[in-house]
Design a protein around this motif. Sequence first.
Motif, PDB file in Angstrom:
ATOM      1  N   ARG A 605      -3.314  -1.870   0.058  1.00 13.27           N
ATOM      2  CA  ARG A 605      -3.998  -1.156  -1.022  1.00 13.27           C
ATOM      3  C   ARG A 605      -5.213  -1.979  -1.430  1.00 13.27           C
ATOM      4  O   ARG A 605      -5.132  -3.209  -1.600  1.00 13.27           O
ATOM      5  N   ASP A 607      -7.707  -3.224  -4.049  1.00 15.88           N
ATOM      6  CA  ASP A 607      -7.679  -3.393  -5.506  1.00 15.88           C
ATOM      7  C   ASP A 607      -6.603  -2.486  -6.100  1.00 15.88           C
ATOM      8  O   ASP A 607      -5.537  -2.359  -5.521  1.00 15.88           O
ATOM      9  N   ASP A 608      -6.903  -1.852  -7.239  1.00 12.93           N
ATOM     10  CA  ASP A 608      -5.895  -0.961  -7.812  1.00 12.93           C
ATOM     11  C   ASP A 608      -6.223   0.485  -7.503  1.00 12.93           C
ATOM     12  O   ASP A 608      -5.757   1.408  -8.176  1.00 12.93           O
TER      13      ASP A 608
END
Length: 644
Positions: A605, A607-608
């Motif tokens: 993934r 970052d967020d």
Amino acid sequence: MPAYQVQLENGTRITDLSYESYEIVKGKPKLEGLPSLTAAAEEAETLYITLVDKMIHLKVILSYSIFEKEDVIVRSVKFVNEGSSKLRLQRALSLSMDFDHYDYELLSLSGSWARERHLVRRPLVHGTQSIESRRGASGHSENTFIALLDKKATENSGEVYGFSLVYSGNFLAGVEVDQYSTTRVVMGINPFDFSWLLLPQEEFVTPEVVMVYSNQGLGGMSRTYHRIYRKYLMKSKYKNSERPILINNWEATYFNFNEDKIKEIAKQASELGIEMMVLDDGWFGKRDNDNCSLGDWYVHKDKLPNGLKGLTDAVNSYGLKFGLWFEPEMISPDSDLYRAHPDWCLHVPDRHRSTGRNQLILDYSREDVREAVIDMLSKVLESANISYIKWDMNRNMTEIGSALLDSERQQETAHRYILGVYQVMDIMTDRFPDILFESCSGGGGRFDPGILYYMPQAWTSDDTDGVERLKIQYGTSIVYPVCAMTAHVSAAPNHQTGRSASMSFRHSVAMAGNFGYELDVTKFDEDEKGMIKEQVAYYKSIRNLVQYGDLYRLLSPFDSDYTSFLYVSEDKKDAVLFLYRVMYIPNGPLYRIRLDGLNADLKYRLDDSDQVITGAQLMNYGINEPKELTWGDFNGKIIRLRAE
Ligand code: DGJ
């Protein structure tokens, strides 16, 4: 190019010795007085090959310590005078290694003050090519490292042979292609202005050369150096610890500070999450400029009326640790120490004593000088709660003579000086094991494995400009682990180049190393302080990965306006990507960056975000240039990748 030359009492000289025997011994070869990689390595197996010259009773023992799992061999040489006459070593190199062809390129890390360790790669040609230092320190202009690369070798493919000398003084690294087109590599103490008198039954040991083989290009070689230098070379207890984020007052105030100013910087820094305040040059003697006081290691009371203890206690009360600058190898002509001991500097009788930055060099070949320095430093360190030392060294040698050495030993001065430096560093780091030591030499003028043995980090360069730092940090990472490479955010316009880059670019460059600040936080407005606070918190979240992850250099600042580094955890589940673009090209070609070093079978993934991409895609297709890099100059972007 012979590796050895020995002069007999009658003046004749010998360079050839005959083979006598060999033995394999498990354990640690002891290098008396020298920093050593093998000293700490239980698993190294050492092969000793003994050569002798029976006529003059000289024994030469070649030591090869083999780190089988690491593709590393460490070589050093011991000379033993087993006869009854004096011998004089005129050439005592640590390594002589032959290759049966010359289809290689030679890589060195060359530069200058403020432009250290740039990559220089050139094809081998017939004749001799060498790099060296004759300045008494390993130096800014060359590093104690070379590599031979297969001509097709790249960052991640092809064969590379690295040679790194564990030494901090005058050195030579030479490559000779001879009439048969074979290649010889030699490395060791520079024979220039060197000789060593070997009395009957005496021994002389050379520094170690750490040889690394990689068939995964330069990147593979670097990762091996990083691993073994962290694991075996550094003796500091901090070698595996996350290093503190510090703020240093040098570029904030230079010599113009007092207790209140330092307290104010420290107080505001603590509110931003910074962990240590370092007081640089100017706190001692009468030092208000660089004309005086080196050697007078007692507090400048006009600036610090409450002494170091008063300041340190205040800084500690804000929650910050306190660090202090020293330049213990130097003496100012205008100092109490020089007035008391004018013969304590390196000098040649009756000759002018040249100064550099208004200072002379203390003669560390002398025991009395070393003892006096150890005593002065210890008193300061015992006087307050000091957690860190920056050990600086700001000039090179001229008039290289010692008042205590016999005339026939004067050419030993430069090597004896370095042995003296090592002894003082050894004693000080053993006596104060809880202090984190950082070395410095006009920036990165003595960034070598010899010093790294004692001090686990070094000030990479006085040049804190982000654009310049990309090259300097890239070049430094060829050999040296990221935890060792200190990198600070400084003010704009930059004090070395006059260039102005955004705060975010400056942060993103410094965060790719052992991160800190070199500016006056009290001058920032609330928005800027908010940003620093965020960046400090962010660095803490990636610090372990950056300082101790595996480094993959994806794009080189020496090839284009792009630079990229990827730091990957050992299990490959966590990574942080740094991307930079120095100059923007309007309507330029699309750019895509492939991420070597991940696990193709994992999904990451970014970052967020909701972007989850397979390792295979990230490694083979890569990612498109992020939008932040497609407008304006001097841009950086950091992306965290976590496996799901
Ligand atoms: C040279 C260093 O590289 C600088 O960071 C600073 O410490 C100065 N010396 C102080 O004189």
